[in-house]
Design an enzyme around this catalytic site. Structure first.
Site, PDB file in Angstrom:
ATOM      1  N   ASN A   1       0.171  -1.284  -6.433  1.00  0.00           N
ATOM      2  CA  ASN A   1      -0.639  -1.254  -5.210  1.00  0.00           C
ATOM      3  C   ASN A   1      -2.124  -1.426  -5.474  1.00  0.00           C
ATOM      4  O   ASN A   1      -2.864  -1.871  -4.608  1.00  0.00           O
ATOM      5  CB  ASN A   1      -0.391   0.053  -4.439  1.00  0.00           C
TER       6      ASN A   1
ATOM      7  N   GLN B   1       4.780  -2.710  -2.023  1.00  0.00           N
ATOM      8  CA  GLN B   1       3.710  -3.712  -1.901  1.00  0.00           C
ATOM      9  C   GLN B   1       4.227  -5.140  -1.969  1.00  0.00           C
ATOM     10  O   GLN B   1       3.493  -6.078  -1.664  1.00  0.00           O
ATOM     11  CB  GLN B   1       2.655  -3.503  -2.997  1.00  0.00           C
TER      12      GLN B   1
ATOM     13  N   CYS C   1      -4.290   6.061  -1.231  1.00  0.00           N
ATOM     14  CA  CYS C   1      -3.515   7.299  -1.133  1.00  0.00           C
ATOM     15  C   CYS C   1      -4.192   8.459  -1.858  1.00  0.00           C
ATOM     16  O   CYS C   1      -3.863   9.600  -1.612  1.00  0.00           O
ATOM     17  CB  CYS C   1      -2.117   7.089  -1.694  1.00  0.00           C
TER      18      CYS C   1
END
Ligand code: PMP
Length: 382
Positions: A149, A177, A321
């Site tokens: 990611n 992803q 995140c």
């Protein structure tokens, strides 16, 4: 409106996805488990969506369990498919998303043997080191990210799968992803399971799936017979319908999307190369078409991010995140990038609504910011 360059964090919904979901948000929607006409309508909408997802991934509909997203799918796989009575190891990598790393840590705390494969400097799992690991152990589960990611680097999942005993080792990939950005064809790929999430492919947030053609040993969310007894709880009907529509659109636009995104990324990277000292992480490896993970040597990532936000550009420093954490990215550390440079990392991830004008405006802003820095700083870095 800001120019949005953060599609790996989440991608705006396709307008047709929102349209497809609307009837299930506005009108009375039955519980898919109810036997009356409203319930049957909801059930049928879920099964149509499942067929769309199966079509995008070339897998069987029965293999698909809808979840609340990639995080749940990854947890479901690691907590549901590991044989807790077995001593055999679980193998993953150092460059996984936290939704794999954290359940792995929990499994390890519970006494499971966990091995994390190493990355090379290009952000790809080191196959030589992996070969050595597999010559010494016989794992029960292999789980490796499909495309990272942060860097966008695509991992050699099939080469790794070929190193384990396929009769007794389940091979999973977190393809969150990858799905919708590059073809992920389960009929060709020689692996057993993938996880993914709708909001990375122009679908709604809060819905995704685990795809695996086997029954779990443990059910992660119990208390209902939904999803073939694999995941209890009334289904997110509107979300699943949105995921089905997003999957259909992703299949139709795949080729065009790849071409468009690659063009934006390549133009961006050629412009970026003119800024002295700029670095693109994982540039030599095969990557997703939309991702550039870069650093400017004189700008802390968070500072640059805020400057860019003020100027109307939305991006991430490292992974969205864990953007609240200012430690260097674990992915860059695994690649051997020094902390001082890793802390400057910024991720650009393009999407279909971006244009070449967006790229030019973004590069012009970067150049302007760099030119405002004291010359002595720029010279030292260049
Ligand atoms: N895996 C990867 C590789 C991701 O990029 C993400 C999202 N950042 C997830 C899992 C988690 O997905 P979700 O947000 O749907 O829980």
């Amino acid at each position: 409106m800001a120019i949005y360059l953060d599609h790996n964090a989440t991608s705006p919904m396709h307008p047709e996805v929102a349209d497809a979901m609307m009837p299930f948000l506005q009108n009375p929607t039955g519980n898919p488990s109810s036997l009356h006409s409203y319930g049957r309508m909801a059930r049928s909408a879920i099964e149509s969506a499942r067929a769309e997802v199966a079509n995008l991934l070339s897998c069987s509909s029965e293999a698909i369990t809808f979840t609340s997203g990639g995080t749940e799918a990854n947890n479901m796989l690691l907590k549901g498919y590991v044989d807790r009575s077995s001593e055999r190891a679980i193998v993953s990598s150092e460059i996984e998303h936290p939704s794999i790393l954290e359940p792995l840590r929990q499994l390890q705390e519970d006494g499971r043997k966990v091995i994390r494969l190493k990355s090379d400097h290009d952000g790809q799992i080191d196959l030589d080191a992996a070969r050595k690991v597999f010559s010494e152990i016989d794992p029960q589960l292999l789980s490796v990210i499909y495309a990272n990611n942060e860097t966008g680097v695509i991992q050699p999942i099939e080469a790794l799968a070929a190193m384990v005993d396929r009769d007794s080792c389940l091979v999973h990939s977190d393809a969150t992803q990858a799905v919708g950005k590059i073809p992920v064809d389960m009929s060709q790929l020689d692996i057993d399971a993938i996880s993914f999430s709708a909001h990375k492919l122009r679908g709604p947030q809060g819905v995704g799936a685990l795809v695996v053609n086997r029954k779990p040993k443990h059910v992660l969310i119990s208390g209902g017979y939904q999803e073939n007894r694999r995941r209890g709880g009334t289904e997110n009907v509107a979300g699943i319908v949105g995921l089905g529509k997003a999957a259909q659109i992703a299949g139709l636009e795949m080729e065009h999307k790849k071409h468009h995104l690659e063009q934006l990324r390549d133009v961006f990277e050629s412009r970026l190369a003119t800024i002295p000292g700029s670095v693109v992480f994982g540039q030599r490896a095969q990557r997703l078409p939309n991702t550039t993970y870069f650093a400017l040597p004189y700008y802390h990532g968070e500072t640059l991010l805020m400057e860019l936000d003020r100027a109307g550009f939305a991006l991430s420093s490292g992974s969205a995140c864990h953007s609240a954490v200012t430690e260097p990215s674990h992915v860059l550390s695994a690649m051997g990038v020094e902390d001082s440079l890793a802390l400057n990392a910024i991720r650009v991830s393009f999407g279909m609504e971006n244009s070449l004008q967006d790229v030019e405006a973004f590069v012009a802003k970067l150049v302007e910011l760099v030119n405002k820095l004291p010359a002595v700083m720029r010279q030292a870095a260049g």
